[in-house]
Motif scaffolding. Structure first.
Motif, short mmCIF file in Angstrom:
data_model
loop_
_atom_site.label_atom_id
_atom_site.label_comp_id
_atom_site.label_asym_id
_atom_site.label_seq_id
_atom_site.Cartn_x
_atom_site.Cartn_y
_atom_site.Cartn_z
N THR A 143 0.84 -1.19 0.00
CA THR A 143 0.00 0.00 0.00
C THR A 143 0.87 1.24 0.00
OG1 THR A 143 -1.81 -1.10 1.18
CG2 THR A 143 -1.77 1.30 1.24
N ILE A 144 0.55 2.20 -0.86
CA ILE A 144 1.19 3.51 -0.88
C ILE A 144 0.20 4.52 -0.33
CG2 ILE A 144 2.12 5.36 -2.33
CD1 ILE A 144 3.07 3.20 -4.29
N ASP A 145 0.62 5.28 0.66
CA ASP A 145 -0.25 6.31 1.24
C ASP A 145 -0.15 7.58 0.41
OD1 ASP A 145 -1.74 8.02 2.76
OD2 ASP A 145 -0.41 8.00 4.51
N ALA A 146 -1.23 7.96 -0.26
CA ALA A 146 -1.26 9.17 -1.09
C ALA A 146 -2.16 10.24 -0.48
CB ALA A 146 -1.72 8.82 -2.50
N THR A 147 -2.34 10.20 0.82
CA THR A 147 -3.22 11.16 1.48
C THR A 147 -2.76 12.59 1.19
OG1 THR A 147 -3.65 9.59 3.27
CG2 THR A 147 -4.13 11.91 3.70
N GLY A 148 -3.70 13.42 0.78
CA GLY A 148 -3.39 14.81 0.48
C GLY A 148 -2.70 15.02 -0.85
N ARG A 149 -2.64 14.00 -1.67
CA ARG A 149 -1.93 14.08 -2.95
C ARG A 149 -2.89 13.83 -4.11
NH1 ARG A 149 0.89 15.63 0.64
NH2 ARG A 149 3.03 14.98 1.09
N LEU A 150 -2.48 14.28 -5.30
CA LEU A 150 -3.17 13.90 -6.53
C LEU A 150 -2.55 12.63 -7.08
CD1 LEU A 150 -3.76 17.11 -8.70
CD2 LEU A 150 -5.43 15.84 -7.35
N VAL A 151 -3.39 11.74 -7.58
CA VAL A 151 -2.95 10.52 -8.26
C VAL A 151 -3.32 10.70 -9.73
CG1 VAL A 151 -3.11 8.01 -8.37
CG2 VAL A 151 -3.31 9.19 -6.15
N LEU A 152 -2.31 10.78 -10.58
CA LEU A 152 -2.47 11.22 -11.96
C LEU A 152 -1.96 10.16 -12.94
CD1 LEU A 152 -0.76 14.62 -11.23
CD2 LEU A 152 -3.16 14.45 -11.88
N PRO A 153 -2.43 10.19 -14.19
CA PRO A 153 -1.81 9.34 -15.20
C PRO A 153 -0.43 9.87 -15.58
CG PRO A 153 -3.47 10.75 -16.21
CD PRO A 153 -3.56 10.97 -14.72
N GLY A 154 0.47 8.96 -15.92
CA GLY A 154 1.80 9.36 -16.37
C GLY A 154 1.73 10.09 -17.69
N MET A 155 2.68 10.99 -17.90
CA MET A 155 2.74 11.77 -19.13
C MET A 155 3.19 10.90 -20.30
SD MET A 155 4.79 15.34 -19.76
CE MET A 155 4.76 16.18 -21.34
N VAL A 156 2.55 11.10 -21.44
CA VAL A 156 2.95 10.47 -22.70
C VAL A 156 3.56 11.57 -23.56
CG1 VAL A 156 2.15 9.20 -24.73
CG2 VAL A 156 1.10 8.77 -22.49
N ASP A 157 4.87 11.57 -23.65
CA ASP A 157 5.61 12.66 -24.32
C ASP A 157 6.02 12.18 -25.71
OD1 ASP A 157 7.24 14.74 -25.09
OD2 ASP A 157 8.27 14.90 -23.17
N VAL A 158 5.34 12.69 -26.74
CA VAL A 158 5.53 12.19 -28.10
C VAL A 158 6.63 12.93 -28.85
CG1 VAL A 158 3.15 11.38 -28.22
CG2 VAL A 158 3.71 13.66 -29.10
N HIS A 159 7.40 13.81 -28.17
CA HIS A 159 8.42 14.60 -28.85
C HIS A 159 9.64 14.74 -27.95
CE1 HIS A 159 9.15 18.23 -31.74
NE2 HIS A 159 10.30 17.74 -31.31
N VAL A 160 10.54 13.75 -28.03
CA VAL A 160 11.70 13.69 -27.14
C VAL A 160 12.95 13.39 -27.96
CG1 VAL A 160 12.74 12.55 -25.15
CG2 VAL A 160 10.25 12.84 -25.25
N HIS A 161 13.98 14.22 -27.78
CA HIS A 161 15.26 13.99 -28.43
C HIS A 161 16.21 13.31 -27.44
CE1 HIS A 161 14.19 16.44 -31.94
NE2 HIS A 161 13.59 17.25 -31.08
N THR A 162 16.42 12.01 -27.64
CA THR A 162 17.26 11.25 -26.71
C THR A 162 18.75 11.42 -27.00
OG1 THR A 162 17.35 9.25 -28.06
CG2 THR A 162 15.46 9.49 -26.57
N ARG A 163 19.09 11.81 -28.24
CA ARG A 163 20.47 12.03 -28.72
C ARG A 163 21.26 10.73 -28.93
NH1 ARG A 163 18.75 16.64 -30.44
NH2 ARG A 163 18.88 18.41 -29.03
N GLU A 164 20.63 9.59 -28.80
CA GLU A 164 21.33 8.32 -29.02
C GLU A 164 20.67 7.55 -30.15
OE1 GLU A 164 22.37 4.09 -26.77
OE2 GLU A 164 21.44 5.71 -25.63
N PRO A 165 21.49 7.13 -31.16
CA PRO A 165 22.95 7.20 -31.26
C PRO A 165 23.45 8.50 -31.91
CG PRO A 165 22.09 5.94 -33.09
CD PRO A 165 20.90 6.31 -32.24
#
Length: 470
Positions: A45-67
């Motif tokens: 169990t994770i206690d999230a009292t007083g917190r927002l529980v949100l969906p993770g961000m889906v970031d469709v524009h990311v430059h990883t620089r590899e390779p």
């Protein structure tokens, strides 16, 4: 029956809105929501009292620089920043060395992600090799990416092999992509107009951050507006789903609004620098470290309006790290500097801070970072929403935690952020990918190679069927 995880006491932001409930996770997926206090046997169990529980961000524009450019960042360091910033899925970009343009280079990039990514991933190759467009679609990608730009005075960040400039060629590519059902990301740019505008600025000796900023925003952003008009018309003519990167002018936003009303399948994105790092004061104070682009006040007001009314669908970081050495030259030779700014580590928190300031509703912020990018990029039902059956990609955030961003917190190899010294009111405390912690208690705890390909549900089913009996 015992489930794997219960996140208790928080306000869960579901597609129907925020609700006080406990979120249940089992086997990496959302198993249900129950009222607080309802008996459920959970291994953890994770206690999230007083917190927002949100969906993770889906970031469709990311430059990883590899390779090819690992001195700036690589997949591991990029996804460490993603985990800390509440980003649970990234889509990489093709401007690498070698650029991702065919089955061979895409296979190599996929293997790199599979080896080192902490969060889930996909990749947007450039569709510049016509015969590889369909085979790459069959490998599980959800989008393609091209640039309508040629760099002046440098060969990066828009290397050869990733650009399409002729309108006939662009329509031909759109026709082929339309048949795959994938989305086509376009970096809009009218190169002929830019050659003229840049030539005038450079002839005056204004090779400075201010000169560069002014050139790209010249004549109310004409280089963006004309290119976007072309892309929208060709999308209508071809039936190709398109995504406009770097939306930043009033006229462009109005054009997208009209195209949507006419039934064109178009999405567009706002990058972190447009609402949060694009004033003239930023250009004068931070110079090359703030560029990306300057957004004049009238256009910034239109951006916020478009974010609020839904014309601008998606928030994507355009995470674009460069070293200090690659930036410093820009104080006196801006056209020789590498443009772009790092953003993946702080964008979600900046969006939540905007919610606290009353600039966005919580629902719009979550739609922009999670639900809509998942829906429009082939991941509906898998990513982007806290709903039963979806992957348990979860962010726990404290909306009343004031803190100051500093370079000391930066997880990128480059060691700097343009937001150094900025105080915001929200803090991401925990990030989970498929029910497993990747960021908790101020530290990245995800394991390299844990991330997996984020593919459309039908492709996931085919992949599973292909492994049965092996």
């Amino acid at each position: 029956m015992t489930i794997d995880l219960r996140i208790a006491g928080g306000v869960v932001v579901t597609p129907s809105g925020p609700t006080t409930a406990d979120l249940l996770v089992d086997d990496g997926r959302i198993a249900g929501l129950v009222a607080p206090g309802v008996a459920v046997d959970a291994a953890r169990t994770i206690d999230a009292t007083g917190r927002l529980v949100l969906p993770g961000m889906v970031d469709v524009h990311v430059h990883t620089r590899e390779p090819g450019y690992e001195h700036k960042d690589d997949i591991l360091t990029t996804t460490r920043q993603a985990a800390a910033g509440g980003v649970t899925t990234i889509f990489g970009m093709p401007n690498l060395n070698p650029p991702t343009v065919d089955v061979e280079t895409l296979t190599d990039v996929f293997e790199r992600y599979a080896s080192t990514s902490i969060v889930d991933w996909n990749h947007n190759p450039a569709p510049t090799k016509f015969d590889d467009i369909v085979p790459m679609a069959k490998m599980g990608i959800n989008a393609y990416k091209i640039y309508m730009v040629v760099d002046t005075g440098r060969t990066y960040p828009h290397p050869a092999g990733t650009g399409i400039h002729d309108h006939g060629h662009l329509l031909q590519i759109m026709d082929r992509i339309a048949g795959t059902g994938k989305r086509f990301i376009v970096h809009p740019h009218d190169q002929a107009l830019m050659d003229y505008i840049e030539g005038e600025v450079l002839a005056r000796g204004e090779n400075t951050p201010q000169g560069y900023a002014s050139a790209y925003a010249a004549r109310e952003g004409v280089i963006w507006d004309t290119a976007i008009d072309v892309v929208l018309r060709l999308a209508e003519a071809s039936g190709c789903p398109v995504h406009i990167a770097h939306i930043q002018t009033r006229r462009s936003i109005e054009a997208v609004r009209r195209a949507k009303a006419a039934g064109v399948d178009v999405t567009c994105e706002v990058n972190h620098w447009a609402p949060f790092l694009s004033t003239w004061g930023d250009v004068e104070t931070l110079g090359p470290y703030a560029l990306s682009y300057w957004v004049p006040d009238e256009n910034r007001a239109a951006i916020w309006e478009g974010m609020r009314d839904g014309t601008i669908d998606i928030a994507s970081s355009d995470h674009a790290p460069h070293t200090r050495e690659e930036k410093e030259i820009g104080w006196t030779e801006m056209w020789s500097a590498h443009t772009g700014t790092p953003g993946i580590q702080y964008y979600y928190e900046l969006m939540l801070d905007a919610v606290n300031r009353g600039e966005l509703t919580l629902e719009r912020a979550v739609d922009m970072v999670a639900r809509i990018p998942a829906e429009k990029f082939g991941l509906a039902g898998v990513k982007g929403a806290l709903e039963v059956g979806a992957d348990a990609d979860i962010v726990i955030a404290d909306m009343q935690h004031e803190w100051t961003i500093t370079n000391d917190d930066v997880l990128s190899k480059i060691g700097w952020t343009p937001y150094d010294g900025r105080t915001i009111s929200t803090r991401i405390e925990r990030t989970l990918v498929r029910g497993r912690d990747v960021y908790a208690d101020g530290a990245v705890v995800g394991e390299p190679g844990y991330g997996k390909l984020a593919a459309a549900p039908a492709e996931l089913a085919a992949e599973t069927a292909g492994t049965e009996g092996n």
